[in-house]
Structures are given as structure tokens and as C-alpha cells.
Design a protein around this motif. Structure first.
Motif, PDB file in Angstrom:
ATOM      1  N   ILE A  53       0.827  -1.208   0.000  1.00 43.18           N
ATOM      2  CA  ILE A  53       0.000   0.000   0.000  1.00 43.18           C
ATOM      3  C   ILE A  53       0.862   1.259   0.000  1.00 43.18           C
ATOM      4  O   ILE A  53       0.633   2.177  -0.784  1.00 43.18           O
ATOM      5  CB  ILE A  53      -0.965  -0.014   1.199  1.00 43.18           C
ATOM      6  N   ILE A  54       1.867   1.305   0.853  1.00 42.98           N
ATOM      7  CA  ILE A  54       2.728   2.488   0.927  1.00 42.98           C
ATOM      8  C   ILE A  54       3.527   2.644  -0.361  1.00 42.98           C
ATOM      9  O   ILE A  54       3.723   3.757  -0.845  1.00 42.98           O
ATOM     10  CB  ILE A  54       3.647   2.427   2.171  1.00 42.98           C
ATOM     11  N   ARG A  55       3.971   1.550  -0.959  1.00 43.55           N
ATOM     12  CA  ARG A  55       4.688   1.639  -2.238  1.00 43.55           C
ATOM     13  C   ARG A  55       3.786   2.212  -3.326  1.00 43.55           C
ATOM     14  O   ARG A  55       4.187   3.097  -4.083  1.00 43.55           O
ATOM     15  CB  ARG A  55       5.180   0.260  -2.674  1.00 43.55           C
ATOM     16  N   VAL A  56       2.572   1.704  -3.439  1.00 35.63           N
ATOM     17  CA  VAL A  56       1.641   2.176  -4.468  1.00 35.63           C
ATOM     18  C   VAL A  56       1.317   3.649  -4.250  1.00 35.63           C
ATOM     19  O   VAL A  56       1.388   4.459  -5.181  1.00 35.63           O
ATOM     20  CB  VAL A  56       0.349   1.324  -4.477  1.00 35.63           C
ATOM     21  N   LEU A  57       0.960   4.008  -3.036  1.00 33.51           N
ATOM     22  CA  LEU A  57       0.632   5.404  -2.754  1.00 33.51           C
ATOM     23  C   LEU A  57       1.856   6.296  -2.915  1.00 33.51           C
ATOM     24  O   LEU A  57       1.734   7.443  -3.342  1.00 33.51           O
ATOM     25  CB  LEU A  57       0.038   5.537  -1.355  1.00 33.51           C
ATOM     26  N   GLY A  58       3.023   5.795  -2.593  1.00 30.52           N
ATOM     27  CA  GLY A  58       4.255   6.566  -2.764  1.00 30.52           C
ATOM     28  C   GLY A  58       4.506   6.928  -4.217  1.00 30.52           C
ATOM     29  O   GLY A  58       4.962   8.029  -4.527  1.00 30.52           O
ATOM     30  N   ARG A  59       4.207   5.995  -5.113  1.00 31.08           N
ATOM     31  CA  ARG A  59       4.366   6.269  -6.552  1.00 31.08           C
ATOM     32  C   ARG A  59       3.295   7.230  -7.058  1.00 31.08           C
ATOM     33  O   ARG A  59       3.568   8.110  -7.866  1.00 31.08           O
ATOM     34  CB  ARG A  59       4.288   4.970  -7.352  1.00 31.08           C
ATOM     35  N   ARG A  60       2.081   7.056  -6.598  1.00 30.50           N
ATOM     36  CA  ARG A  60       0.965   7.842  -7.122  1.00 30.50           C
ATOM     37  C   ARG A  60       0.811   9.207  -6.459  1.00 30.50           C
ATOM     38  O   ARG A  60       0.136  10.082  -6.990  1.00 30.50           O
ATOM     39  CB  ARG A  60      -0.328   7.063  -6.986  1.00 30.50           C
ATOM     40  N   LEU A  61       1.402   9.370  -5.279  1.00 31.87           N
ATOM     41  CA  LEU A  61       1.343  10.645  -4.541  1.00 31.87           C
ATOM     42  C   LEU A  61       2.769  11.105  -4.246  1.00 31.87           C
ATOM     43  O   LEU A  61       3.241  11.010  -3.115  1.00 31.87           O
ATOM     44  CB  LEU A  61       0.557  10.462  -3.238  1.00 31.87           C
TER      45      LEU A  61
END
Length: 92
Positions: A53-61
Motif C-alpha cells: 500500500i505504501i509503495r503504491v501510494l508513494g508512486r501515485r502521490l
């Protein structure tokens, strides 16, 4: 629920919430991404997909900061995220 209530007392605006289920696709985080928050608070545990989750959100935000509780303050989380992303994560 407690986090939302506490955030409001601090004058923060909660723009989205998402209940995490183990093995749920991280792509379901679209509502959070569309809200374009300045920060994200993760209150779950590492075993419930925190790294993904943090990886995905880190890329998108790219400009967002991440805050996590003792549920992810462990080697199982910190050793599996990049140093670049780790600089944006604060564990409490």
C-alpha cells in the motif's frame, strides 16, 4: 475511527478512508489517490499489506508524507521499502 476523530480535533480535514483487508488489491486505493492528500496515516499492521500500500501510494502521490503506528514499526516493513520512500515515512 479514533484516528479520524483525533484528526478533526487537530483541525485536519479527512478526505478519504479505506479499510484494508489482507490480500486486497492495492489498486482499490483510487479514492485516496483522487483526493490528492498531503499526508496519509496508515493505522494497520505490516501483515495486512502495508508495504504494498505504501509503495503504491508513494508512486501515485509523489509529494505526500506517510505516517504509521507501531503496527508497522518493525523490520518487516522498514527493510522492504526503498530508502527514498523511507524518507517520507514517519513511524510513531
Amino acid at each position: 475511527m479514533w484516528t479520524r476523530r483525533h484528526a478533526r480535533k487537530l483541525g485536519l480535514r479527512v478526505v478519504a478512508t479505506h479499510k484494508v483487508r489482507p490480500r486486497s488489491p492495492a489498486r482499490r486505493l483510487g479514492r485516496i489517490v483522487r483526493a490528492r492528500p498531503d499526508c496519509v496515516a496508515y493505522t494497520g499492521i505490516t501483515a495486512n499489506g502495508a508495504v504494498r500500500i505504501i509503495r503504491v501510494l508513494g508512486r501515485r502521490l509523489p509529494g505526500a508524507r506517510f505516517f504509521g503506528g507501531d503496527g508497522i514499526a518493525e523490520a518487516g516493513f522498514t527493510q522492504r521499502i526503498s530508502r527514498r520512500l523511507a524518507r517520507r515515512v514517519t513511524l510513531m
